[in-house]
Design an enzyme around this catalytic site. Structure first.
Site, PDB file in Angstrom:
ATOM      1  N   CYS A 172       1.025  -1.110  -0.228  1.00 44.86           N
ATOM      2  CA  CYS A 172       0.091  -0.060  -0.009  1.00 44.86           C
ATOM      3  C   CYS A 172       0.787   1.289   0.027  1.00 44.86           C
ATOM      4  CB  CYS A 172      -0.818  -0.068   1.145  1.00 44.86           C
ATOM      5  SG  CYS A 172      -1.932   1.432   1.601  1.00 44.86           S
ATOM      6  N   ASN A 203       2.777  -8.780  -1.207  1.00 41.84           N
ATOM      7  CA  ASN A 203       1.675  -9.845  -0.842  1.00 41.84           C
ATOM      8  C   ASN A 203       2.457 -11.120  -0.624  1.00 41.84           C
ATOM      9  OD1 ASN A 203       0.223  -7.996  -2.300  1.00 41.84           O
ATOM     10  ND2 ASN A 203      -1.411  -8.950  -1.409  1.00 41.84           N
TER      11      ASN A 203
HETATM   12  N1  COA Z   1     -11.990   7.540  -9.038  1.00 44.28           N
HETATM   13  C1  COA Z   1     -11.869   8.553  -9.867  1.00 44.28           C
HETATM   14  N2  COA Z   1     -11.534   9.632  -9.443  1.00 44.28           N
HETATM   15  C2  COA Z   1     -11.770   9.773  -8.077  1.00 44.28           C
HETATM   16  C3  COA Z   1     -12.268   8.907  -7.372  1.00 44.28           C
HETATM   17  C4  COA Z   1     -12.367   7.544  -7.887  1.00 44.28           C
HETATM   18  N3  COA Z   1     -12.630   6.424  -7.161  1.00 44.28           N
HETATM   19  N4  COA Z   1     -12.509   9.416  -6.083  1.00 44.28           N
HETATM   20  C5  COA Z   1     -12.166  10.502  -6.282  1.00 44.28           C
HETATM   21  N5  COA Z   1     -11.949  10.937  -7.406  1.00 44.28           N
HETATM   22  C6  COA Z   1     -11.264  12.256  -7.871  1.00 44.28           C
HETATM   23  C7  COA Z   1     -12.455  13.171  -7.880  1.00 44.28           C
HETATM   24  O1  COA Z   1     -13.323  13.079  -8.791  1.00 44.28           O
HETATM   25  C8  COA Z   1     -11.707  14.511  -7.586  1.00 44.28           C
HETATM   26  O2  COA Z   1     -11.158  14.752  -8.971  1.00 44.28           O
HETATM   27  P1  COA Z   1     -11.193  16.389  -9.251  1.00 44.28           P
HETATM   28  O3  COA Z   1     -10.209  17.215  -8.368  1.00 44.28           O
HETATM   29  O4  COA Z   1     -10.758  16.395 -10.494  1.00 44.28           O
HETATM   30  O5  COA Z   1     -12.675  16.778  -9.149  1.00 44.28           O
HETATM   31  C9  COA Z   1     -10.567  13.963  -6.893  1.00 44.28           C
HETATM   32  O6  COA Z   1     -10.313  12.687  -7.173  1.00 44.28           O
HETATM   33  C10 COA Z   1     -10.718  14.512  -5.226  1.00 44.28           C
HETATM   34  O7  COA Z   1     -11.906  13.696  -4.868  1.00 44.28           O
HETATM   35  P2  COA Z   1     -12.538  13.714  -3.377  1.00 44.28           P
HETATM   36  O8  COA Z   1     -13.949  13.698  -3.462  1.00 44.28           O
HETATM   37  O9  COA Z   1     -11.977  14.872  -2.618  1.00 44.28           O
HETATM   38  O10 COA Z   1     -11.961  12.488  -3.240  1.00 44.28           O
HETATM   39  P3  COA Z   1     -12.396  11.675  -1.854  1.00 44.28           P
HETATM   40  O11 COA Z   1     -12.045  12.146  -0.590  1.00 44.28           O
HETATM   41  O12 COA Z   1     -13.843  11.083  -2.084  1.00 44.28           O
HETATM   42  O13 COA Z   1     -11.532  10.289  -2.025  1.00 44.28           O
HETATM   43  C11 COA Z   1      -9.661   8.905  -2.722  1.00 44.28           C
HETATM   44  C12 COA Z   1     -10.072  10.350  -2.404  1.00 44.28           C
HETATM   45  C13 COA Z   1      -9.639   7.713  -1.399  1.00 44.28           C
HETATM   46  C14 COA Z   1     -10.552   8.321  -3.762  1.00 44.28           C
HETATM   47  C15 COA Z   1      -8.182   9.036  -3.045  1.00 44.28           C
HETATM   48  O14 COA Z   1      -7.551   9.550  -1.923  1.00 44.28           O
HETATM   49  C16 COA Z   1      -7.811   7.800  -3.322  1.00 44.28           C
HETATM   50  O15 COA Z   1      -7.969   7.537  -4.680  1.00 44.28           O
HETATM   51  N6  COA Z   1      -6.819   7.317  -2.727  1.00 44.28           N
HETATM   52  C17 COA Z   1      -6.327   6.022  -3.130  1.00 44.28           C
HETATM   53  C18 COA Z   1      -6.090   4.920  -2.139  1.00 44.28           C
HETATM   54  C19 COA Z   1      -5.461   3.866  -2.528  1.00 44.28           C
HETATM   55  O16 COA Z   1      -5.232   3.407  -3.746  1.00 44.28           O
HETATM   56  N7  COA Z   1      -4.676   2.966  -1.474  1.00 44.28           N
HETATM   57  C20 COA Z   1      -4.227   1.562  -1.784  1.00 44.28           C
HETATM   58  C21 COA Z   1      -5.230   0.541  -2.022  1.00 44.28           C
HETATM   59  S1  COA Z   1      -6.214   0.131  -0.465  1.00 44.28           S
HETATM   60 ZN    ZN Z   2      -2.568  -5.705   0.240  1.00 42.17          ZN
END
Ligand code: COA
Ligand code: ZN
Length: 311
Positions: free
Chosen positions: A241, A250
């Site tokens: 992660c 993994n």
């Molecule tokens: N797919 C595509 N775009 C996404 C999205 C998703 N699931 N979730 C949010 N976005 C985009 C929004 O459209 C926004 O885009 P913009 O700035 O162009 O308008 C931007 O991301 C921020 O959106 P926001 O609503 O503030 O995001 P959020 O707080 O709901 O969520 C996460 C943020 C969690 C989606 C983001 O931090 C993320 O993708 N994290 C990845 C964590 C990860 O991969 N961890 C490892 C695996 S567990």
């Molecule tokens: Zn994992």
């Protein structure tokens, strides 16, 4: 009668989260297709996260659409929020794996929500699924950092059990209990997984282990003893992660298949086909560290898959 155990390949998702190379969509799809051809039960084909946060998955919709069409019920995808789940369901995958952490600190770092907010988001996802894909898309509830957290340290078992109960009450079709940072030990696994299985009833439970401290396969044995029969694994032991300090790969798919078969569980996995796929995946990802032992040492001359050994 040979008992079965199931592997779910998470390499195209967990395995690609921290690699330096952005893999072209065709290669990701090839990886998924050949995994199912090698006999694995399911594949987590991609992650519907924000492309600004994890650029590797900017092609999630394309990969998932093609993989779902080719793989059918074997294709699942990760989503951390409603937007991701909507995109995943629209792509046609058969299962969406929602993820939140038992550690409040890791949940905030990873998905920018409190645990309460994540559970509220999961409830919205269930409503959406019921409206647009009832009976067609399964919802898994994954609990990351279930055995400890590199940010918060200890994670109380009671927190994991409470989240599992909330997931089940809200409508999760299955649970995934994840050791995101490789903190679990076999005694801890036996205890927690026995309790999780008893509250899950007939809903399936998968264990997701990382081998960060070398206890990954020992934890598989403990989980088997507790009654778990489904495991997330990653080809070549890739994974980790990006929002958990010190995270690494993994448990390795080939080694886990070898372990399960050796213990008499039929996995349906063709380990030789996986090793061939692994060679290609390694060549696609220059500069990465790969894990596992069977790829280097080969299967022993005495190896027989469980289904053959039982005859
Ligand atoms: N797919 C595509 N775009 C996404 C999205 C998703 N699931 N979730 C949010 N976005 C985009 C929004 O459209 C926004 O885009 P913009 O700035 O162009 O308008 C931007 O991301 C921020 O959106 P926001 O609503 O503030 O995001 P959020 O707080 O709901 O969520 C996460 C943020 C969690 C989606 C983001 O931090 C993320 O993708 N994290 C990845 C964590 C990860 O991969 N961890 C490892 C695996 S567990
Ligand atoms: Zn994992």
């Amino acid at each position: 009668m040979v008992e079965q155990a199931h592997l779910r390949e998470v390499g195209p998702r967990d395995g690609l989260q921290m690699v330096g190379t952005i893999l072209p969509a065709e290669r990701k799809i090839d990886w998924c297709r050949r995994t199912v051809a090698a006999g694995l039960h399911r594949v987590e084909v991609t992650s519907f996260v924000a492309p600004s946060v994890v650029p590797q998955f900017a092609d999630a919709a394309e990969v998932a659409r093609v993989a779902a069409a080719v793989l059918g019920i074997e294709a699942s995808a990760l989503a951390p929020n409603l937007k991701g789940a909507e995109r995943a369901i629209a792509s046609g995958v058969a299962a969406v794996n929602f993820v939140m952490s038992a550690s409040e600190a890791h949940n905030l770092a990873n998905v920018r929500r409190s645990r309460t907010q994540s559970l509220e988001e999961f409830a919205r996802i269930v409503v959406h699924r019921d409206a647009v894909a009832s009976g067609r898309v399964l919802l898994s509830g994954c609990i990351a950092t279930s055995f400890g957290c590199t940010i918060a340290g200890a994670v109380p078992e009671a927190d994991v059990l409470e989240i599992a109960e909330r997931y089940l009450a809200i409508g999760a079709d299955e649970l995934i209990i994840a050791d995101t940072v490789g903190y679990a030990n076999p005694a801890q696994v036996r205890g927690l997984m026995s309790r999780i299985l008893s509250i899950a009833g007939d809903r399936p439970v998968t264990c997701h282990f990382h081998d960060t401290r070398g206890l990954g396969l020992a934890n598989v044995v403990s989980a088997l003893e507790a009654g778990v029969r489904c495991f997330d694994t990653s080809l070549a032991g890739l994974g980790g992660c990006p929002f958990a300090p010190g995270a690494s790969g993994n448990i390795d798919t080939e080694d886990t298949a070898y372990l399960l078969e050796s213990l008499g569980f039929d996995t349906g996995v063709d380990i030789a086909a996986l090793l061939e796929l692994r060679r290609d995946v390694e060549s696609w990802l220059p500069g990465e560290q790969f894990g596992g032992n069977i790829a280097g040492a080969g299967l022993p001359k005495t190896y027989r898959p469980a289904a053959l050994a039982a005859r």
